[in-house]
Design an enzyme around this catalytic site. Structure first.
Site, PDB file in Angstrom:
ATOM      1  N   PHE A  87       7.005  13.258   0.272  1.00  0.00           N
ATOM      2  CA  PHE A  87       6.004  12.285   0.712  1.00  0.00           C
ATOM      3  C   PHE A  87       6.129  11.909   2.191  1.00  0.00           C
ATOM      4  O   PHE A  87       5.322  11.135   2.701  1.00  0.00           O
ATOM      5  CB  PHE A  87       6.072  11.011  -0.152  1.00  0.00           C
ATOM      6  CG  PHE A  87       7.395  10.296  -0.089  1.00  0.00           C
ATOM      7  CD1 PHE A  87       7.703   9.438   0.962  1.00  0.00           C
ATOM      8  CD2 PHE A  87       8.340  10.481  -1.082  1.00  0.00           C
ATOM      9  CE1 PHE A  87       8.919   8.769   1.022  1.00  0.00           C
ATOM     10  CE2 PHE A  87       9.564   9.823  -1.033  1.00  0.00           C
ATOM     11  CZ  PHE A  87       9.852   8.966   0.019  1.00  0.00           C
ATOM     12  N   HIS A 106       8.907  -1.817   8.470  1.00  0.00           N
ATOM     13  CA  HIS A 106      10.019  -0.944   8.058  1.00  0.00           C
ATOM     14  C   HIS A 106      11.305  -1.522   8.631  1.00  0.00           C
ATOM     15  O   HIS A 106      11.307  -2.163   9.689  1.00  0.00           O
ATOM     16  CB  HIS A 106       9.806   0.478   8.583  1.00  0.00           C
ATOM     17  CG  HIS A 106      11.009   1.364   8.420  1.00  0.00           C
ATOM     18  ND1 HIS A 106      11.364   1.904   7.204  1.00  0.00           N
ATOM     19  CD2 HIS A 106      11.950   1.783   9.315  1.00  0.00           C
ATOM     20  CE1 HIS A 106      12.473   2.626   7.358  1.00  0.00           C
ATOM     21  NE2 HIS A 106      12.842   2.572   8.624  1.00  0.00           N
ATOM     22  N   THR A 129       9.267  -2.769  -1.288  1.00  0.00           N
ATOM     23  CA  THR A 129       8.470  -1.713  -0.643  1.00  0.00           C
ATOM     24  C   THR A 129       7.022  -1.727  -1.093  1.00  0.00           C
ATOM     25  O   THR A 129       6.101  -1.548  -0.284  1.00  0.00           O
ATOM     26  CB  THR A 129       9.099  -0.336  -0.947  1.00  0.00           C
ATOM     27  OG1 THR A 129      10.458  -0.343  -0.533  1.00  0.00           O
ATOM     28  CG2 THR A 129       8.355   0.766  -0.220  1.00  0.00           C
ATOM     29  N   ASN A 152       2.472  -0.609   4.046  1.00  0.00           N
ATOM     30  CA  ASN A 152       3.234  -1.812   3.661  1.00  0.00           C
ATOM     31  C   ASN A 152       3.775  -2.562   4.876  1.00  0.00           C
ATOM     32  O   ASN A 152       4.755  -3.282   4.796  1.00  0.00           O
ATOM     33  CB  ASN A 152       4.352  -1.449   2.689  1.00  0.00           C
ATOM     34  CG  ASN A 152       5.393  -0.524   3.296  1.00  0.00           C
ATOM     35  OD1 ASN A 152       5.231  -0.067   4.432  1.00  0.00           O
ATOM     36  ND2 ASN A 152       6.446  -0.240   2.557  1.00  0.00           N
ATOM     37  N   ARG A 176       5.450  -8.154   3.401  1.00  0.00           N
ATOM     38  CA  ARG A 176       4.672  -7.148   2.673  1.00  0.00           C
ATOM     39  C   ARG A 176       3.759  -7.787   1.637  1.00  0.00           C
ATOM     40  O   ARG A 176       2.656  -7.293   1.378  1.00  0.00           O
ATOM     41  CB  ARG A 176       5.625  -6.150   2.014  1.00  0.00           C
ATOM     42  CG  ARG A 176       6.250  -5.184   3.024  1.00  0.00           C
ATOM     43  CD  ARG A 176       7.393  -4.405   2.427  1.00  0.00           C
ATOM     44  NE  ARG A 176       7.879  -3.372   3.346  1.00  0.00           N
ATOM     45  CZ  ARG A 176       9.085  -2.821   3.280  1.00  0.00           C
ATOM     46  NH1 ARG A 176       9.937  -3.227   2.337  1.00  0.00           N
ATOM     47  NH2 ARG A 176       9.447  -1.891   4.136  1.00  0.00           N
ATOM     48  N   LYS A 206       4.069  -1.377  11.654  1.00  0.00           N
ATOM     49  CA  LYS A 206       3.305  -0.122  11.604  1.00  0.00           C
ATOM     50  C   LYS A 206       1.941  -0.236  12.313  1.00  0.00           C
ATOM     51  O   LYS A 206       1.426  -1.349  12.509  1.00  0.00           O
ATOM     52  CB  LYS A 206       3.128   0.308  10.149  1.00  0.00           C
ATOM     53  CG  LYS A 206       4.456   0.631   9.465  1.00  0.00           C
ATOM     54  CD  LYS A 206       4.270   1.114   8.033  1.00  0.00           C
ATOM     55  CE  LYS A 206       5.602   1.465   7.402  1.00  0.00           C
ATOM     56  NZ  LYS A 206       5.455   1.951   6.006  1.00  0.00           N
TER      57      LYS A 206
END
Length: 558
Positions: free
Chosen positions: A455, A516, A489, A513, A503, A408
């Site tokens: 979300f 993915h 997660t 986190n 993570r 991310k």
């Protein structure tokens, strides 16, 4: 597209768009590609040769054939509107050679040469050669995100420049590509400088690249006085920084490629038979780790009768053969992929001969004697007979699987580099990696399973903060292993349940986190197929992809 007979379709994969081309580059081994125009069709005159090579070489795992229609493949646009037959040779995802015209003898010789070379590489008998068109040999390569300290060290001679600090910041904001390069005709000099032997190189150098780039292997190679001279002549010197002082280059090789000075590691398959799995599995695993083996992969499975007969073929003429097969299929065996220097010989010495009687007479301290079971006079531990056998056994018992991964935007460049190293250390290969700014469409494709959730808008806000790193990851049981490496997660839960996971180490919240991954095989396939289609229209992010080249000025030696 020209109509094809059924046999021709089975012989040659059909590549008619960029996505299929990119998927074809994931092939292991050699792929011979017939490049053709839609209006004239593939070269049928060569198909008999390809069928002959397929049958005679019998190497379906490392020899593939394909036909590629240039009209809808961006990579092949340079061949558009040319009627001359062209055959490209792709080795593990890299285009390394090309033959123009239906020159059957030349194509035949090239395929045999490359397959024999690839078999030797896989058997650990030689190091994979990486020869550029200028005659330089790529000894090792890696992609990484440099830390600011690394940049300052590499460019220490520029530290007095007024814009040096800006340059350091710039260089630490993206993925760089590091190469160790020597000249092909003076390769031995480089190894003497490093004080180790060529045969002690690692079995394989990393094969991954940020972008596909054709490297054409030429039969007549021009020799250049230095790599810097060649790069300047090719107008590439602004994109590559060369360190050709032998002492300094050696220093950076020690830092970035320490494996070049280690003995070659070998990868073998070992198997613990059912009787030992039930009673002594943990004890044996402790012995294996104590002997400096790394357990790269493990799999508990019940062998079929056919699989048991193949693994026990050494006993097929013995009166107790049927009892052996019954024992081997009576419960789960534990298959292991083991890695260490001189693994094949060391494992054979540890487990001893194949019969208990012979082991007790000649090597009473071996594991065969220590873990002999019941009335069956066989070694309860199995090991590959050769590196070539190990390669085939590993491919059979640990077939490679692809999955999708994402790092991310909020992750720092130093942490991204560490994560990439964790991925490789855990046995993954990374045949595709690209850093891009996600679009809504691409994000919806990657997160298709949650895009209807309330979300999801918060997830998008995180993804749109900056560029993400998109990856295709391959290894046995890749989907499960990537989920294990990512961890739960919630980073707080990960630190409790899986403290060594990505993570747990780098995550700060459920939204932030770090990584993915696809949760199942269907999503992995959809992410890869649809994602590659969408990525064709997305550029890489704007930072310069710099090639840091550690070279040797071979003329320093007399």
């Amino acid at each position: 597209m020209a109509t094809k007979k059924r046999g021709e379709v089975q012989l040659q994969a059909i590549i008619n768009n960029q996505t299929l081309w990119d998927e074809m580059l994931l092939n292991k081994g050699l792929t011979v590609i017939d490049v053709y125009q839609a209006w004239c069709g593939p070269c049928k005159a060569m198909q008999n040769l390809f069928r002959k090579l397929k049958n005679e070489l019998n190497e379906d795992e490392i020899l593939h054939f394909a036909v590629a229609e240039v009209d809808n493949i961006v990579t092949l646009q340079s061949f558009k509107d040319k009627c001359e037959p062209v055959f490209l040779f792709s080795l593990n995802g890299k285009i390394i050679s090309m033959v123009k015209g239906a020159n059957a003898p030349l194509v035949n010789a090239k395929v045999i040469e490359l397959i024999n070379e690839e078999k030797k590489v896989l058997a650990g008998e030689m190091v994979r050669p990486e020869v550029t068109e200028a005659g330089f040999v790529i000894e090792a390569e890696d992609m990484r995100i440099l830390r600011e300290a690394d940049v300052r060290d590499f460019y220490s001679l520029l530290e007095d420049q007024p814009d040096f600090e800006d340059f350091v910041s710039f260089m630490a904001t993206g993925i760089s590509y590091l190469l160790v390069i020597s000249q092909g005709n003076r390769k031995q000099d480089v190894f003497e400088e490093l004080d180790f032997e060529p045969e002690n190189l690692p079995e394989e150098s990393p094969e991954n690249e940020l972008e596909s780039k054709d490297i054409i292997r030429s039969l007549e190679i021009k020799k250049w006085g230095s790599l810097q001279e060649y790069l300047e002549q090719q107008h590439l010197s602004q994109l590559c920084d060369v360190e050709d002082n032998a002492t300094i280059a050696n220093k950076f090789i020690n830092i970035y490629f320490p494996e070049l000075k280690k003995m070659a590691t070998e990868k073998i398959m070992a198997l613990i038979r059912p009787a030992l799995v039930q009673e002594n599995k943990e004890h044996i695993l402790q012995i294996i780790e104590k002997e400096d083996f790394k357990i790269l992969m493990r799999r508990q499975l019940v062998l079929s009768e056919e699989e048991a007969q193949i693994l026990c073929k050494d006993y097929e003429n013995e009166p107790y053969f049927n009892d052996v097969i019954e024992s081997m299929t009576s419960g789960p065996s534990l298959a292991l992929v083991l890695v260490r220097a001189n693994a094949l010989k060391h494992w054979k010495n540890m487990i001893g001969p194949k019969s208990v009687e012979e082991a007790r007479e000649y090597i009473p301290e071996c594991l065969c004697v220590q873990f002999a079971k019941g009335s069956l006079p066989i070694n309860q531990l199995y090991g590959s007979d050769s590196l070539e056998a190990a390669r085939k056994e590993i491919q059979y018992f640990f077939p490679a699987q692809c999955t999708f991964g994402l790092i991310k935007p909020h992750v720092s460049y130093n942490d991204k580099d560490t994560i990439l190293r964790m991925i490789k250390k855990n046995g993954f290969e990374v045949p595709y990696l690209k850093e891009v700014l996600l679009t809504q469409e691409l994000a919806d494709c990657i997160y298709m399973s949650i895009k209807s959730k309330d979300f999801y808008k918060d997830v998008l806000a995180v993804l749109f903060e900056g560029p993400s790193v998109l990856m295709i990851l391959t290894r046995w049981d890749a989907i499960t292993e990537w989920k294990r490496l990512m961890g739960p997660t919630n980073p707080e839960e990960a630190r409790l349940l899986s403290p060594d996971s990505i993570r747990a180490r780098f995550g700060t919240s459920i939204l932030h986190n770090v990584v993915h991954g696809a949760s199942n095989a269907f999503l992995a396939g959809e992410n890869i197929r649809k994602g590659l289609d969408l990525l064709q229209n997305l550029p890489n992010i704007s930072f310069r992809q710099t090639c840091h080249t550690i070279s040797y000025n071979l003329q320093l030696k007399s």
